[in-house]
Design a protein around this motif. Structure first.
Motif, PDB file in Angstrom:
ATOM      1  N   ALA A   1      18.365  -9.501 -21.930  1.00  0.00           N
ATOM      2  CA  ALA A   1      17.661 -10.738 -21.589  1.00  0.00           C
ATOM      3  C   ALA A   1      16.171 -10.590 -21.892  1.00  0.00           C
ATOM      4  O   ALA A   1      15.612  -9.491 -21.833  1.00  0.00           O
ATOM      5  CB  ALA A   1      17.866 -11.063 -20.113  1.00  0.00           C
ATOM      6  N   ARG A   2      15.545 -11.707 -22.212  1.00  0.00           N
ATOM      7  CA  ARG A   2      14.107 -11.680 -22.459  1.00  0.00           C
ATOM      8  C   ARG A   2      13.356 -11.331 -21.173  1.00  0.00           C
ATOM      9  O   ARG A   2      13.774 -11.724 -20.078  1.00  0.00           O
ATOM     10  CB  ARG A   2      13.627 -13.041 -22.977  1.00  0.00           C
ATOM     11  CG  ARG A   2      14.068 -13.359 -24.391  1.00  0.00           C
ATOM     12  CD  ARG A   2      13.459 -14.664 -24.904  1.00  0.00           C
ATOM     13  NE  ARG A   2      13.965 -15.831 -24.186  1.00  0.00           N
ATOM     14  CZ  ARG A   2      13.269 -16.524 -23.300  1.00  0.00           C
ATOM     15  NH1 ARG A   2      12.029 -16.169 -22.996  1.00  0.00           N
ATOM     16  NH2 ARG A   2      13.797 -17.580 -22.708  1.00  0.00           N
ATOM     17  N   PRO A   3      12.256 -10.598 -21.278  1.00  0.00           N
ATOM     18  CA  PRO A   3      11.478 -10.239 -20.084  1.00  0.00           C
ATOM     19  C   PRO A   3      11.102 -11.478 -19.269  1.00  0.00           C
ATOM     20  O   PRO A   3      10.713 -12.510 -19.826  1.00  0.00           O
ATOM     21  CB  PRO A   3      10.230  -9.563 -20.668  1.00  0.00           C
ATOM     22  CG  PRO A   3      10.676  -9.029 -21.985  1.00  0.00           C
ATOM     23  CD  PRO A   3      11.670 -10.025 -22.513  1.00  0.00           C
ATOM     24  N   GLY A   4      11.254 -11.374 -17.962  1.00  0.00           N
ATOM     25  CA  GLY A   4      10.875 -12.465 -17.075  1.00  0.00           C
ATOM     26  C   GLY A   4      11.947 -13.508 -16.851  1.00  0.00           C
ATOM     27  O   GLY A   4      11.745 -14.446 -16.078  1.00  0.00           O
ATOM     28  N   THR A   5      13.111 -13.359 -17.512  1.00  0.00           N
ATOM     29  CA  THR A   5      14.170 -14.362 -17.359  1.00  0.00           C
ATOM     30  C   THR A   5      15.339 -13.862 -16.515  1.00  0.00           C
ATOM     31  O   THR A   5      16.228 -14.639 -16.179  1.00  0.00           O
ATOM     32  CB  THR A   5      14.718 -14.790 -18.735  1.00  0.00           C
ATOM     33  OG1 THR A   5      15.341 -13.663 -19.377  1.00  0.00           O
ATOM     34  CG2 THR A   5      13.606 -15.325 -19.621  1.00  0.00           C
ATOM     35  N   TYR A   6      15.333 -12.589 -16.170  1.00  0.00           N
ATOM     36  CA  TYR A   6      16.469 -11.989 -15.457  1.00  0.00           C
ATOM     37  C   TYR A   6      15.922 -11.113 -14.339  1.00  0.00           C
ATOM     38  O   TYR A   6      15.470  -9.990 -14.570  1.00  0.00           O
ATOM     39  CB  TYR A   6      17.304 -11.169 -16.441  1.00  0.00           C
ATOM     40  CG  TYR A   6      18.545 -10.543 -15.850  1.00  0.00           C
ATOM     41  CD1 TYR A   6      19.511 -11.315 -15.216  1.00  0.00           C
ATOM     42  CD2 TYR A   6      18.760  -9.167 -15.946  1.00  0.00           C
ATOM     43  CE1 TYR A   6      20.657 -10.736 -14.683  1.00  0.00           C
ATOM     44  CE2 TYR A   6      19.904  -8.580 -15.426  1.00  0.00           C
ATOM     45  CZ  TYR A   6      20.844  -9.370 -14.797  1.00  0.00           C
ATOM     46  OH  TYR A   6      21.976  -8.796 -14.271  1.00  0.00           O
ATOM     47  N   LEU A   7      15.943 -11.654 -13.116  1.00  0.00           N
ATOM     48  CA  LEU A   7      15.282 -10.975 -11.998  1.00  0.00           C
ATOM     49  C   LEU A   7      16.207 -10.895 -10.784  1.00  0.00           C
ATOM     50  O   LEU A   7      15.793 -11.181  -9.659  1.00  0.00           O
ATOM     51  CB  LEU A   7      13.994 -11.717 -11.622  1.00  0.00           C
ATOM     52  CG  LEU A   7      12.922 -11.845 -12.713  1.00  0.00           C
ATOM     53  CD1 LEU A   7      11.786 -12.735 -12.225  1.00  0.00           C
ATOM     54  CD2 LEU A   7      12.387 -10.479 -13.111  1.00  0.00           C
ATOM     55  N   VAL A   8      17.451 -10.494 -10.985  1.00  0.00           N
ATOM     56  CA  VAL A   8      18.399 -10.483  -9.863  1.00  0.00           C
ATOM     57  C   VAL A   8      17.971  -9.537  -8.745  1.00  0.00           C
ATOM     58  O   VAL A   8      18.323  -9.742  -7.582  1.00  0.00           O
ATOM     59  CB  VAL A   8      19.822 -10.106 -10.327  1.00  0.00           C
ATOM     60  CG1 VAL A   8      20.426 -11.208 -11.147  1.00  0.00           C
ATOM     61  CG2 VAL A   8      19.825  -8.795 -11.094  1.00  0.00           C
ATOM     62  N   PHE A   9      17.214  -8.504  -9.081  1.00  0.00           N
ATOM     63  CA  PHE A   9      16.728  -7.572  -8.063  1.00  0.00           C
ATOM     64  C   PHE A   9      15.217  -7.688  -7.872  1.00  0.00           C
ATOM     65  O   PHE A   9      14.572  -6.774  -7.369  1.00  0.00           O
ATOM     66  CB  PHE A   9      17.091  -6.134  -8.443  1.00  0.00           C
ATOM     67  CG  PHE A   9      18.572  -5.871  -8.437  1.00  0.00           C
ATOM     68  CD1 PHE A   9      19.263  -5.730  -7.244  1.00  0.00           C
ATOM     69  CD2 PHE A   9      19.282  -5.782  -9.623  1.00  0.00           C
ATOM     70  CE1 PHE A   9      20.632  -5.497  -7.230  1.00  0.00           C
ATOM     71  CE2 PHE A   9      20.646  -5.544  -9.618  1.00  0.00           C
ATOM     72  CZ  PHE A   9      21.325  -5.405  -8.422  1.00  0.00           C
ATOM     73  N   GLY A  10      14.656  -8.829  -8.271  1.00  0.00           N
ATOM     74  CA  GLY A  10      13.213  -8.976  -8.215  1.00  0.00           C
ATOM     75  C   GLY A  10      12.579  -8.303  -9.420  1.00  0.00           C
ATOM     76  O   GLY A  10      13.224  -8.073 -10.444  1.00  0.00           O
ATOM     77  N   GLY A  11      11.306  -7.976  -9.302  1.00  0.00           N
ATOM     78  CA  GLY A  11      10.617  -7.339 -10.418  1.00  0.00           C
ATOM     79  C   GLY A  11       9.332  -6.682  -9.969  1.00  0.00           C
ATOM     80  O   GLY A  11       8.881  -6.864  -8.835  1.00  0.00           O
ATOM     81  N   GLY A  12       8.744  -5.913 -10.862  1.00  0.00           N
ATOM     82  CA  GLY A  12       7.482  -5.260 -10.551  1.00  0.00           C
ATOM     83  C   GLY A  12       7.648  -4.166  -9.509  1.00  0.00           C
ATOM     84  O   GLY A  12       8.741  -3.633  -9.300  1.00  0.00           O
ATOM     85  N   PRO A  13       6.569  -3.838  -8.801  1.00  0.00           N
ATOM     86  CA  PRO A  13       6.620  -2.733  -7.832  1.00  0.00           C
ATOM     87  C   PRO A  13       7.524  -2.995  -6.636  1.00  0.00           C
ATOM     88  O   PRO A  13       7.866  -2.069  -5.910  1.00  0.00           O
ATOM     89  CB  PRO A  13       5.154  -2.575  -7.390  1.00  0.00           C
ATOM     90  CG  PRO A  13       4.523  -3.897  -7.669  1.00  0.00           C
ATOM     91  CD  PRO A  13       5.209  -4.418  -8.893  1.00  0.00           C
TER      92      PRO A  13
ATOM     93  N   THR B   1      20.040 -19.842 -14.540  1.00  0.00           N
ATOM     94  CA  THR B   1      20.891 -20.941 -15.012  1.00  0.00           C
ATOM     95  C   THR B   1      20.113 -21.914 -15.893  1.00  0.00           C
ATOM     96  O   THR B   1      20.558 -23.033 -16.135  1.00  0.00           O
ATOM     97  CB  THR B   1      21.508 -21.708 -13.822  1.00  0.00           C
ATOM     98  OG1 THR B   1      20.457 -22.194 -12.970  1.00  0.00           O
ATOM     99  CG2 THR B   1      22.432 -20.808 -13.016  1.00  0.00           C
ATOM    100  N   ASN B   2      18.973 -21.471 -16.375  1.00  0.00           N
ATOM    101  CA  ASN B   2      18.136 -22.291 -17.248  1.00  0.00           C
ATOM    102  C   ASN B   2      18.602 -22.109 -18.693  1.00  0.00           C
ATOM    103  O   ASN B   2      18.684 -20.985 -19.196  1.00  0.00           O
ATOM    104  CB  ASN B   2      16.671 -21.859 -17.103  1.00  0.00           C
ATOM    105  CG  ASN B   2      15.721 -22.783 -17.842  1.00  0.00           C
ATOM    106  OD1 ASN B   2      16.100 -23.452 -18.801  1.00  0.00           O
ATOM    107  ND2 ASN B   2      14.476 -22.825 -17.394  1.00  0.00           N
ATOM    108  N   THR B   3      18.903 -23.219 -19.363  1.00  0.00           N
ATOM    109  CA  THR B   3      19.402 -23.135 -20.742  1.00  0.00           C
ATOM    110  C   THR B   3      18.368 -22.556 -21.702  1.00  0.00           C
ATOM    111  O   THR B   3      18.722 -22.110 -22.793  1.00  0.00           O
ATOM    112  CB  THR B   3      19.834 -24.525 -21.242  1.00  0.00           C
ATOM    113  OG1 THR B   3      18.744 -25.449 -21.082  1.00  0.00           O
ATOM    114  CG2 THR B   3      21.039 -25.030 -20.459  1.00  0.00           C
ATOM    115  N   GLU B   4      17.092 -22.558 -21.300  1.00  0.00           N
ATOM    116  CA  GLU B   4      16.078 -21.932 -22.146  1.00  0.00           C
ATOM    117  C   GLU B   4      16.181 -20.409 -22.103  1.00  0.00           C
ATOM    118  O   GLU B   4      15.711 -19.726 -23.009  1.00  0.00           O
ATOM    119  CB  GLU B   4      14.676 -22.367 -21.702  1.00  0.00           C
ATOM    120  CG  GLU B   4      14.399 -23.849 -21.901  1.00  0.00           C
ATOM    121  CD  GLU B   4      12.993 -24.221 -21.457  1.00  0.00           C
ATOM    122  OE1 GLU B   4      12.225 -23.296 -21.084  1.00  0.00           O
ATOM    123  OE2 GLU B   4      12.661 -25.417 -21.476  1.00  0.00           O
ATOM    124  N   ASN B   5      16.794 -19.899 -21.035  1.00  0.00           N
ATOM    125  CA  ASN B   5      16.903 -18.447 -20.871  1.00  0.00           C
ATOM    126  C   ASN B   5      18.276 -17.907 -21.248  1.00  0.00           C
ATOM    127  O   ASN B   5      18.391 -16.782 -21.754  1.00  0.00           O
ATOM    128  CB  ASN B   5      16.595 -18.063 -19.420  1.00  0.00           C
ATOM    129  CG  ASN B   5      15.206 -18.484 -18.994  1.00  0.00           C
ATOM    130  OD1 ASN B   5      14.300 -18.575 -19.822  1.00  0.00           O
ATOM    131  ND2 ASN B   5      15.026 -18.744 -17.707  1.00  0.00           N
TER     132      ASN B   5
END
Length: 323
Positions: A257-269, A237-241
């Motif tokens: 979405a830009r990398p690192g701005t959309y993590l509804v299921f988390g990220g990485g391993p 909900t960040n207007t920068e994203n």
């Protein structure tokens, strides 16, 4: 969740479990089976009781459970468990945390009975490798070294996993026709709606991470072994994203979405192993409801509750009518 849950373990143990769980859920044949399994109930369902329908599909997908007393028990036990997950961890009678622990023990007992039934049926029928549900998949999965999950690992992960522009060709299908996993990938606009839905109202508001080595971030020193919280709803909900983030706008997904701005299921391993399953089920549900029903929100000004997750107090009551 259980000592052997994918949510709990770390390091090599996590990598091993994740491989088993991901393979059992995300294989093309597994997704095809799931797509075929959930639709008969969805298409034949009345316009009432979508929560019940979801529970029935979960029971069928995860352990081949049919509607009845066991599924009714699961519904109540999971509700009790969920309410305690984010409660203060006071383990004595009368607290939400204690109640959640008791519910979890009862859930394990129910699924252990089903697991033992499957093992007995396999021994009696001499059929090895028949996969009808997720429990079968976890029981039968073998890694590159020939290892299988223990019974406890299967149970812990079953319990934790139960806790994500339509093409013209799709509209040419008759109302009620089943769609395949290949069809789902062609539901262009529906898939945008799915992404916007989980961005706007994803279940996990935040995720925890353990700092494995000291780092400096934007002038702040974060010591090793500290725990940090990634506040997902802030990201989404960040207007920068996202432009006008409180507006529900599927068209925003015309561009990823830009990398690192959309993590509804988390990220990485540690990204949620069931993210493809969640997306697919949402797309199938939306497809059938869109081509088969009209719907109307009954209480657009309903109050909100915030524990264990933000939701309308009335459960978002909707009136459906068949087209």
């Amino acid at each position: 969740m259980g000592r052997n849950s994918l949510v709990v373990v770390h390091g090599q143990a996590h990598e091993r479990l994740r491989s088993f769980v991901s393979n059992s859920i995300n294989r093309p044949d597994a997704l095809q089976l799931i797509a075929a399994c959930v639709q008969p109930r969805l298409v034949s369902a009345s316009t009432r009781g979508l929560n019940l329908l979801t529970l029935q599909n979960i029971g069928k997908l995860f352990a081949s459970l049919e509607p009845g007393p066991i599924l009714d028990s699961l519904d109540k036990l999971y509700d009790g468990m969920l309410k305690g997950i984010r409660a203060y961890p006071l383990n004595f009678p009368g607290t939400a945390s204690h109640h959640a622990i008791q519910c979890r023990k009862k859930l394990e007992a129910i699924f252990r009975v089903e697991l033992e039934k499957k093992k007995k049926e396999e021994e009696q029928s001499n059929r090895v490798g028949t996969t009808n549900d997720l429990m079968d998949g976890l029981m039968q999965m073998i890694d590159e070294e020939g290892n299988q999950l223990s019974d406890q690992e299967v149970l812990d992960n079953i319990i934790s996993l139960i806790i994500g522009e339509e093409n013209l060709a799709m509209w040419k299908k008759k109302k009620g026709d089943f769609i395949t996993i290949e069809d789902v990938s062609e539901l262009k606009y529906t898939n945008k709606v799915v992404e916007e839905t989980i961005r706007s109202a994803n279940v996990s508001g935040f995720i925890f991470r353990l700092v494995t080595k000291e780092v400096e971030y934007k002038g702040y020193r974060i010591p090793k072994n500290w725990k940090v919280i990634i506040w997902l709803r802030y990201l989404h909900t960040n207007t920068e994203n996202f432009e006008d983030p409180l507006c529900f706008n599927p068209e925003r997904w015309n561009v990823p979405a830009r990398p690192g701005t959309y993590l509804v299921f988390g990220g990485g391993p540690r990204i949620c192993a069931g993210n493809m399953l969640a997306r697919m089920q949402l797309a199938i549900l939306l497809h059938h409801l869109s081509v088969g029903y009209k719907w109307e929100l009954l209480n657009p000004d309903a109050k909100m509750i915030y524990l264990p997750n933000p939701a309308p107090a009335d459960g978002a009551e909707i009136a459906f009518s068949k087209i």
